[in-house]
Write a protein that holds these residues in place. Structure first.
Motif, PDB file in Angstrom:
ATOM      1  N   CYS A  22       0.831  -1.210   0.000  1.00  0.00           N
ATOM      2  CA  CYS A  22       0.000   0.000   0.000  1.00  0.00           C
ATOM      3  C   CYS A  22       0.863   1.258   0.000  1.00  0.00           C
ATOM      4  O   CYS A  22       0.503   2.272  -0.603  1.00  0.00           O
ATOM      5  CB  CYS A  22      -0.996  -0.011   1.161  1.00  0.00           C
ATOM      6  SG  CYS A  22      -0.288   0.168   2.803  1.00  0.00           S
ATOM      7  N   THR A  26       0.881   3.934  -3.177  1.00  0.00           N
ATOM      8  CA  THR A  26       0.641   5.347  -2.903  1.00  0.00           C
ATOM      9  C   THR A  26       1.785   6.203  -3.433  1.00  0.00           C
ATOM     10  O   THR A  26       1.557   7.266  -4.033  1.00  0.00           O
ATOM     11  CB  THR A  26       0.478   5.579  -1.390  1.00  0.00           C
ATOM     12  OG1 THR A  26      -0.571   4.745  -0.891  1.00  0.00           O
ATOM     13  CG2 THR A  26       0.136   7.035  -1.084  1.00  0.00           C
ATOM     14  N   ALA A  30       1.612   9.075  -6.207  1.00  0.00           N
ATOM     15  CA  ALA A  30       1.853  10.418  -5.665  1.00  0.00           C
ATOM     16  C   ALA A  30       2.967  11.150  -6.423  1.00  0.00           C
ATOM     17  O   ALA A  30       2.871  12.360  -6.666  1.00  0.00           O
ATOM     18  CB  ALA A  30       2.191  10.338  -4.183  1.00  0.00           C
ATOM     19  N   THR A  48      -5.819   7.898  -3.782  1.00  0.00           N
ATOM     20  CA  THR A  48      -4.917   6.785  -3.486  1.00  0.00           C
ATOM     21  C   THR A  48      -4.520   6.794  -2.012  1.00  0.00           C
ATOM     22  O   THR A  48      -4.449   5.737  -1.374  1.00  0.00           O
ATOM     23  CB  THR A  48      -3.659   6.877  -4.365  1.00  0.00           C
ATOM     24  OG1 THR A  48      -4.039   6.987  -5.734  1.00  0.00           O
ATOM     25  CG2 THR A  48      -2.794   5.643  -4.192  1.00  0.00           C
ATOM     26  N   LEU A  49      -4.262   7.966  -1.479  1.00  0.00           N
ATOM     27  CA  LEU A  49      -3.923   8.081  -0.062  1.00  0.00           C
ATOM     28  C   LEU A  49      -5.056   7.528   0.802  1.00  0.00           C
ATOM     29  O   LEU A  49      -4.825   6.812   1.778  1.00  0.00           O
ATOM     30  CB  LEU A  49      -3.652   9.542   0.290  1.00  0.00           C
ATOM     31  CG  LEU A  49      -3.145   9.841   1.709  1.00  0.00           C
ATOM     32  CD1 LEU A  49      -1.757   9.263   1.918  1.00  0.00           C
ATOM     33  CD2 LEU A  49      -3.131  11.348   1.964  1.00  0.00           C
ATOM     34  N   SER A  52      -5.861   3.417  -0.784  1.00  0.00           N
ATOM     35  CA  SER A  52      -4.716   2.504  -0.784  1.00  0.00           C
ATOM     36  C   SER A  52      -3.994   2.476   0.551  1.00  0.00           C
ATOM     37  O   SER A  52      -3.595   1.408   1.022  1.00  0.00           O
ATOM     38  CB  SER A  52      -3.724   2.892  -1.890  1.00  0.00           C
ATOM     39  OG  SER A  52      -2.542   2.125  -1.799  1.00  0.00           O
ATOM     40  N   LEU A  53      -3.831   3.639   1.181  1.00  0.00           N
ATOM     41  CA  LEU A  53      -3.059   3.690   2.422  1.00  0.00           C
ATOM     42  C   LEU A  53      -3.944   3.625   3.662  1.00  0.00           C
ATOM     43  O   LEU A  53      -3.883   2.668   4.440  1.00  0.00           O
ATOM     44  CB  LEU A  53      -2.198   4.948   2.452  1.00  0.00           C
ATOM     45  CG  LEU A  53      -1.204   5.030   3.617  1.00  0.00           C
ATOM     46  CD1 LEU A  53      -0.189   3.902   3.534  1.00  0.00           C
ATOM     47  CD2 LEU A  53      -0.488   6.373   3.624  1.00  0.00           C
ATOM     48  N   CYS A  88      -9.708   8.311   5.562  1.00  0.00           N
ATOM     49  CA  CYS A  88     -10.022   7.831   4.213  1.00  0.00           C
ATOM     50  C   CYS A  88     -11.192   8.608   3.617  1.00  0.00           C
ATOM     51  O   CYS A  88     -11.144   9.045   2.467  1.00  0.00           O
ATOM     52  CB  CYS A  88     -10.338   6.339   4.251  1.00  0.00           C
ATOM     53  SG  CYS A  88     -10.978   5.666   2.706  1.00  0.00           S
ATOM     54  N   CYS A  91     -10.110  12.161   2.697  1.00  0.00           N
ATOM     55  CA  CYS A  91      -9.317  12.171   1.465  1.00  0.00           C
ATOM     56  C   CYS A  91     -10.214  11.942   0.244  1.00  0.00           C
ATOM     57  O   CYS A  91     -10.043  12.603  -0.790  1.00  0.00           O
ATOM     58  CB  CYS A  91      -8.239  11.099   1.523  1.00  0.00           C
ATOM     59  SG  CYS A  91      -6.858  11.491   2.602  1.00  0.00           S
ATOM     60  N   CYS A 194      -2.112  -3.185  -6.030  1.00  0.00           N
ATOM     61  CA  CYS A 194      -3.539  -2.963  -5.811  1.00  0.00           C
ATOM     62  C   CYS A 194      -4.295  -4.293  -5.759  1.00  0.00           C
ATOM     63  O   CYS A 194      -5.097  -4.530  -4.848  1.00  0.00           O
ATOM     64  CB  CYS A 194      -4.092  -2.068  -6.920  1.00  0.00           C
ATOM     65  SG  CYS A 194      -5.782  -1.516  -6.646  1.00  0.00           S
TER      66      CYS A 194
END
Length: 217
Positions: A22, A26, A30, A48-49, A52-53, A88, A91, A194
């Motif tokens: 992850c 990211t 990024a 993605t932040l 994914s993170l 999440c 974001c 992913c």
């Protein structure tokens, strides 16, 4: 080296892989995004932040082997999970706002692709999930409801939200912008990270559900 040490090292390495995946995904998105250079640049970075993170790490908090908080009480894990989920959602909301405003500035229609529709749906579902999870943090609010059932519904809906987010990310990797921004091997690495985390999360949630059913039978 004894078999026990080899097994322990293998388990530790496999538990660390989703965390690494992850972070790598990211970073891959990024870096070419260069957030702050345009309104569009915030969209891939923030989405993605968030998915994914933050969302991956929120779910991995409950991993039996890979949780960084596995020695702490379940209540602490639950609160940390909810905080990461709120990050999440934040974001995702900001990422959606950025792309909507960018399309408005350029006179382009909104949510005309599967990538956009899945991203919007994922953001809405994860926002509802975070709101609906409040009774799990404060059981006194769940009057008339079985906490065990609420937890099962929450886990199932959360998995759906995560897979929707992962699907949107994968479709985003196929965009002309990302394909032109990275090389072929980097593209495949991002897609593999992913897909790998989607499989890990699916296995974690389904295995946890199966284990609870065995304990109850």
């Amino acid at each position: 080296m004894s078999a026990r040490r080899i097994l322990g090292a293998t388990t530790a390495a496999s538990a660390a892989l989703p965390h690494c995946a992850c972070v790598v995904l990211t970073a891959i998105i990024a870096l070419p995004s260069r957030p702050g250079t345009s309104w569009f640049s915030w969209h891939p970075f923030l989405m993605t932040l968030g998915f994914s993170l933050f969302m991956t790490e929120a779910i991995l908090l409950f991993s039996p082997h890979g949780s960084p908080l596995r020695t702490l009480p379940h209540k602490t894990k639950a609160r940390s999970h909810w905080i990461l989920q709120c990050l999440c959602v934040s974001c995702a909301a900001l990422g959606l706002a950025a792309i909507v405003y960018n399309k408005h500035l350029n006179g382009k229609p909104h949510f005309t692709s599967w990538h956009g529709l899945l991203g919007l749906l994922a953001a809405c579902v994860v926002a509802l999930q975070s709101s609906a999870a409040v009774p799990l943090l404060y059981p006194s609010l769940a009057k008339g409801w079985s906490l065990a059932k609420l937890k099962r519904y929450h886990a199932a809906a959360g998995l759906v939200a995560y897979l929707l987010g992962s699907g949107s990310l994968l479709l985003g990797l196929r965009s002309a912008w990302f394909s032109a921004a990275v090389g072929e091997y980097t593209w495949y690495l991002a897609a593999a990270c992913c897909a790998f985390n989607a499989l890990v999360v699916t296995n974690q949630v389904s295995s946890g559900h199966a284990a609870k059913k065995r304990r109850q039978s």
